[in-house]
Every structure is written in C-alpha cells, then in structure tokens.
Design a protein around this motif. Structure first.
Motif, PDB file in Angstrom:
ATOM      1  N   ASP A   7       7.085  -4.161   2.638  1.00 52.17           N
ATOM      2  CA  ASP A   7       7.388  -4.100   1.201  1.00 52.17           C
ATOM      3  C   ASP A   7       6.280  -4.755   0.384  1.00 52.17           C
ATOM      4  N   ALA A   8       5.692  -5.823   0.903  1.00 49.40           N
ATOM      5  CA  ALA A   8       4.587  -6.468   0.188  1.00 49.40           C
ATOM      6  C   ALA A   8       3.385  -5.535   0.084  1.00 49.40           C
ATOM      7  N   LEU A   9       3.130  -4.756   1.136  1.00 50.07           N
ATOM      8  CA  LEU A   9       2.056  -3.769   1.075  1.00 50.07           C
ATOM      9  C   LEU A   9       2.389  -2.662   0.091  1.00 50.07           C
ATOM     10  N   LEU A  10       3.651  -2.269   0.071  1.00 44.21           N
ATOM     11  CA  LEU A  10       4.090  -1.208  -0.827  1.00 44.21           C
ATOM     12  C   LEU A  10       3.820  -1.574  -2.278  1.00 44.21           C
ATOM     13  N   GLU A  11       3.985  -2.850  -2.604  1.00 46.05           N
ATOM     14  CA  GLU A  11       3.770  -3.305  -3.980  1.00 46.05           C
ATOM     15  C   GLU A  11       2.304  -3.223  -4.402  1.00 46.05           C
ATOM     16  N   LYS A  12       1.392  -3.117  -3.443  1.00 42.50           N
ATOM     17  CA  LYS A  12      -0.031  -3.015  -3.760  1.00 42.50           C
ATOM     18  C   LYS A  12      -0.442  -1.595  -4.161  1.00 42.50           C
ATOM     19  N   LEU A  13       0.430  -0.650  -3.967  1.00 43.07           N
ATOM     20  CA  LEU A  13       0.090   0.748  -4.216  1.00 43.07           C
ATOM     21  C   LEU A  13       0.643   1.199  -5.560  1.00 43.07           C
ATOM     22  N   ASP A  14      -0.162   1.964  -6.288  1.00 39.17           N
ATOM     23  CA  ASP A  14       0.352   2.553  -7.523  1.00 39.17           C
ATOM     24  C   ASP A  14       1.021   3.884  -7.212  1.00 39.17           C
ATOM     25  N   ALA A  15       1.597   4.515  -8.216  1.00 41.22           N
ATOM     26  CA  ALA A  15       2.378   5.738  -8.003  1.00 41.22           C
ATOM     27  C   ALA A  15       1.539   6.839  -7.373  1.00 41.22           C
ATOM     28  N   ALA A  16       0.303   7.015  -7.841  1.00 38.09           N
ATOM     29  CA  ALA A  16      -0.541   8.074  -7.308  1.00 38.09           C
ATOM     30  C   ALA A  16      -0.871   7.838  -5.839  1.00 38.09           C
ATOM     31  N   GLN A  17      -1.133   6.596  -5.477  1.00 36.96           N
ATOM     32  CA  GLN A  17      -1.423   6.279  -4.075  1.00 36.96           C
ATOM     33  C   GLN A  17      -0.210   6.545  -3.185  1.00 36.96           C
ATOM     34  N   LYS A  18       0.966   6.192  -3.665  1.00 34.22           N
ATOM     35  CA  LYS A  18       2.175   6.426  -2.887  1.00 34.22           C
ATOM     36  C   LYS A  18       2.408   7.915  -2.662  1.00 34.22           C
ATOM     37  N   VAL A  19       2.343   8.680  -3.729  1.00 29.59           N
ATOM     38  CA  VAL A  19       2.621  10.119  -3.635  1.00 29.59           C
ATOM     39  C   VAL A  19       1.604  10.802  -2.738  1.00 29.59           C
ATOM     40  N   ARG A  20       0.368  10.374  -2.797  1.00 28.31           N
ATOM     41  CA  ARG A  20      -0.687  10.978  -1.982  1.00 28.31           C
ATOM     42  C   ARG A  20      -0.370  10.875  -0.497  1.00 28.31           C
ATOM     43  N   LEU A  21       0.267   9.774  -0.095  1.00 31.25           N
ATOM     44  CA  LEU A  21       0.566   9.557   1.321  1.00 31.25           C
ATOM     45  C   LEU A  21       1.633  10.500   1.853  1.00 31.25           C
ATOM     46  N   LEU A  22       2.379  11.159   0.979  1.00 29.02           N
ATOM     47  CA  LEU A  22       3.556  11.902   1.407  1.00 29.02           C
ATOM     48  C   LEU A  22       3.287  13.371   1.715  1.00 29.02           C
ATOM     49  N   ALA A  35      -6.422   0.426   0.835  1.00 23.37           N
ATOM     50  CA  ALA A  35      -5.881  -0.699   0.071  1.00 23.37           C
ATOM     51  C   ALA A  35      -4.869  -1.508   0.867  1.00 23.37           C
ATOM     52  N   VAL A  36      -4.230  -0.892   1.847  1.00 25.56           N
ATOM     53  CA  VAL A  36      -3.253  -1.622   2.669  1.00 25.56           C
ATOM     54  C   VAL A  36      -3.622  -1.608   4.151  1.00 25.56           C
ATOM     55  N   GLY A  37      -4.838  -1.166   4.473  1.00 23.29           N
ATOM     56  CA  GLY A  37      -5.282  -1.161   5.866  1.00 23.29           C
ATOM     57  C   GLY A  37      -4.665  -0.059   6.712  1.00 23.29           C
ATOM     58  N   LEU A  38      -4.357   1.062   6.083  1.00 24.69           N
ATOM     59  CA  LEU A  38      -3.725   2.187   6.787  1.00 24.69           C
ATOM     60  C   LEU A  38      -4.773   3.221   7.168  1.00 24.69           C
ATOM     61  N   ARG A  39      -4.839   3.553   8.453  1.00 26.02           N
ATOM     62  CA  ARG A  39      -5.702   4.648   8.887  1.00 26.02           C
ATOM     63  C   ARG A  39      -4.883   5.936   8.951  1.00 26.02           C
ATOM     64  N   ARG A 272       7.799   3.703   2.558  1.00 20.87           N
ATOM     65  CA  ARG A 272       8.168   2.601   3.460  1.00 20.87           C
ATOM     66  C   ARG A 272       8.360   3.108   4.888  1.00 20.87           C
ATOM     67  N   ARG A 273       9.013   4.228   5.027  1.00 20.03           N
ATOM     68  CA  ARG A 273       9.253   4.795   6.357  1.00 20.03           C
ATOM     69  C   ARG A 273       7.949   5.259   7.001  1.00 20.03           C
ATOM     70  N   LEU A 274       7.040   5.812   6.204  1.00 21.15           N
ATOM     71  CA  LEU A 274       5.748   6.228   6.740  1.00 21.15           C
ATOM     72  C   LEU A 274       4.941   5.021   7.205  1.00 21.15           C
ATOM     73  N   LEU A 275       4.973   3.940   6.425  1.00 20.32           N
ATOM     74  CA  LEU A 275       4.262   2.726   6.819  1.00 20.32           C
ATOM     75  C   LEU A 275       4.885   2.108   8.067  1.00 20.32           C
ATOM     76  N   ARG A 276       6.213   2.153   8.163  1.00 22.49           N
ATOM     77  CA  ARG A 276       6.880   1.632   9.361  1.00 22.49           C
ATOM     78  C   ARG A 276       6.450   2.424  10.594  1.00 22.49           C
ATOM     79  N   LEU A 277       6.348   3.756  10.450  1.00 21.39           N
ATOM     80  CA  LEU A 277       5.863   4.593  11.549  1.00 21.39           C
ATOM     81  C   LEU A 277       4.439   4.206  11.927  1.00 21.39           C
ATOM     82  N   ALA A 278       3.603   3.966  10.917  1.00 23.30           N
ATOM     83  CA  ALA A 278       2.211   3.589  11.183  1.00 23.30           C
ATOM     84  C   ALA A 278       2.124   2.270  11.929  1.00 23.30           C
TER      85      ALA A 278
END
Length: 305
Positions: A7-22, A35-39, A272-278
C-alpha cells in the motif's frame, strides 16, 4: 513484503501510472514501473510445457504428457513433481506467470482443447489442478487457473452464453477453481464466454464467489483479447487486461477514472493485486529471491519418462 508495504508503494503512483499497469505492454509482458522498483512480468502459455515468449522451433521445451493422461494417473505426488518441473522450465525461459493449469471439464466430445483439460469430473480435476499448482509455485512461478468459468466447448467460444442453475454452477463448474484457490493459486484467468448473460471479464462471479467468498488474493488476468469493453470490465473484479499495448482499458480507463465512471478504490485494488503477484514471483522489491531449479536438469527427462 507485507500488504502494508505494498500500500505504501501504491501511494507513490499517480492515476496514470496505476492505469498503465493494468494493460499488457506487449503480447506476453506487463509494464515495468521504476518508481516502485517493479520490473515487467513475463507470461507464457502452458499447460503441457512452457513455450516462452517466442514461436520458434529452435527454442525447444520439455513436453509433459497431456493433462488428461496426467489426471488418469491419480498420483498427486507425481503431479506436484511435474508442476515443479514446469517451474524449472519457466525460470529457464524467464517466465514469471505460467498460464496453466486448465480446469475446464470434458463436457462435450467436440471440445477441441480437451487435451489441455484433466477430466470430466470436478473432484478429480480439482485435486489434479491443485497438485500441479503447488508444484509450479514451489519454484516461485505463478500458476494461473483457467479458464474461469464454464469454458468447456469450442463452438462460438468467444461469445457463447452458458446458462445453468446455481447448484450445477457451484458443484460442477466452479468446484475445480475453488480447489485451486484453496491450493493457493496466485492467478486466475477469466474466460471468453458468458455465463448467464455476463461476459466473464465483466462477470459478478469474479467478485463472488472468487474473491469475497473464497478469499482469492491473487490477480485475475484476462484471456488474450477477453477484455472487449471498458466500463463493465473496469467496474468488475477483472485486474489485468492482456495482451497489450492496445485495448479498451489502454484507450479509455484513465479518462473513465478521472470522470468518476470507475472508482479509485477499484483501480487501487487491481494494482494492489498485480503488485502482490509481482512480489510473489520476485519482480518487485530489493530483496528478490534467487531461485534454484526445482527439478535438477539431469532428473527432468527421467521424471517425464
């Protein structure tokens, strides 16, 4: 990494960054987010082997007996070992998420993909799938229970509307997927078809029973091209639209979020679920595990034989 840290990592992302991941970045990969160390996550077809990202006969794969033959063994220990072999193959090919096992049922002799499925029986299918899931994930690779749900024939497979009563749905078609969740599956794939009028990528079944009743904490990935509309799928419990980079979510999800047509809470839950999978596959965070082959190369062919 705990959910609080995610959740702390999630707060570092803006709306565009979040949507892009989906939405996927390509046919087989998701987007990174420095920005959150996600490959990127790499996904690959199964279920009788691990293809990897390429369709190239020079890139060979170990091939398991067909899943129907595996189920006929009734040997859960053997199936778990074979799942571990799939994990070794996936790691060798740089794959994080294996699109297997297939938990659909042999409900018609005209089902052209039945060789990917285990049996006509939901109990045998559930136990077989659970054993393979445990083996795959023991090697740090996500197993993906597919295709949720009632994707059991090929006629009009993209649009067929499967209708049944509640008892049949739960005791026959959903039962193997419930067993997969109980086994700890990290991902579930939503199917192309409809069930009782709702396309599965927009189906209420993704929320209940999958997430709320069964407690599934993983990510729901679409079948390839299975997200064909915007608002109904974005408002559902669908998490990741594959493939990319194009698609309804890539084209319109950010605008829908900004206009209040999709809630910020829904987007956050998907990310959040995508980050948990990562985290689970070692694609997020500084302390990424070094995975040794779950089955030593010298033992692989003997195990297959």
């Amino acid at each position: 990494m705990t959910d609080e840290e995610i959740d702390a990592l999630l707060e570092k992302l803006d709306a565009a960054q979040k949507v892009r991941l989906l939405t996927g970045a390509s046919t087989w990969r998701t987007y990174p987010e420095p920005a959150v160390g996600l490959r990127p996550l790499t996904l690959s077809d199964g279920p009788a082997g691990v293809r990897g990202e390429t369709w190239d006969e020079r890139e060979t794969s170990l091939v398991l007996p067909s899943p129907t033959a595996l189920a006929a063994s009734w040997d859960e220990r053997l199936l778990t070992d074979l799942g571990a072999l799939l994990a070794s193959e996936a790691r060798r090919k740089g794959v994080d998420v294996l699109l297997a096992p297939t938990l659909n049922l042999h409900r018609s002799p005209l089902g052209g993909r039945h060789f990917e499925c285990f049996s006509e029986d939901p109990l045998l299918t559930g136990r077989t799938g659970a054993a393979i899931i445990r083996g795959v994930q023991s090697g740090g690779v996500a197993a993906t229970a597919k295709h949720f749900v009632a994707n059991d024939a090929e006629t009009d497979r993209l649009s067929v509307d499967v209708r049944m009563d509640e008892q049949t749905l739960h005791e026959v078609y959903l039962a193997p997927f419930e067993a997969a969740v109980e086994a700890g599956a990290w991902a579930v794939m939503s199917a192309y078809n409809k069930v009782d009028g709702a396309t599965m990528s927009a189906s209420p079944l993704l929320e209940s029973p999958l997430k709320s009743d069964w407690g599934f904490e993983g990510a729901v990935v679409s079948d390839w091209g299975g997200v064909r509309t915007l608002l109904d799928t974005a408002r559902s419990a669908q998490d990741l639209a594959m493939p990319g980079p194009d698609g309804p979510w890539a084209a319109g999800l950010l605008a829908a979020l900004e206009r209040g047509l999709v809630s910020a809470a829904a987007i956050d839950d998907k990310v959040r679920r995508l980050l948990r999978l990562a985290v689970r596959v070692g694609a997020l965070g500084p302390d990424r595990p070094v995975w040794r082959p779950a089955v030593a190369p010298a033992a692989q062919r003997a195990l297959l034989r």
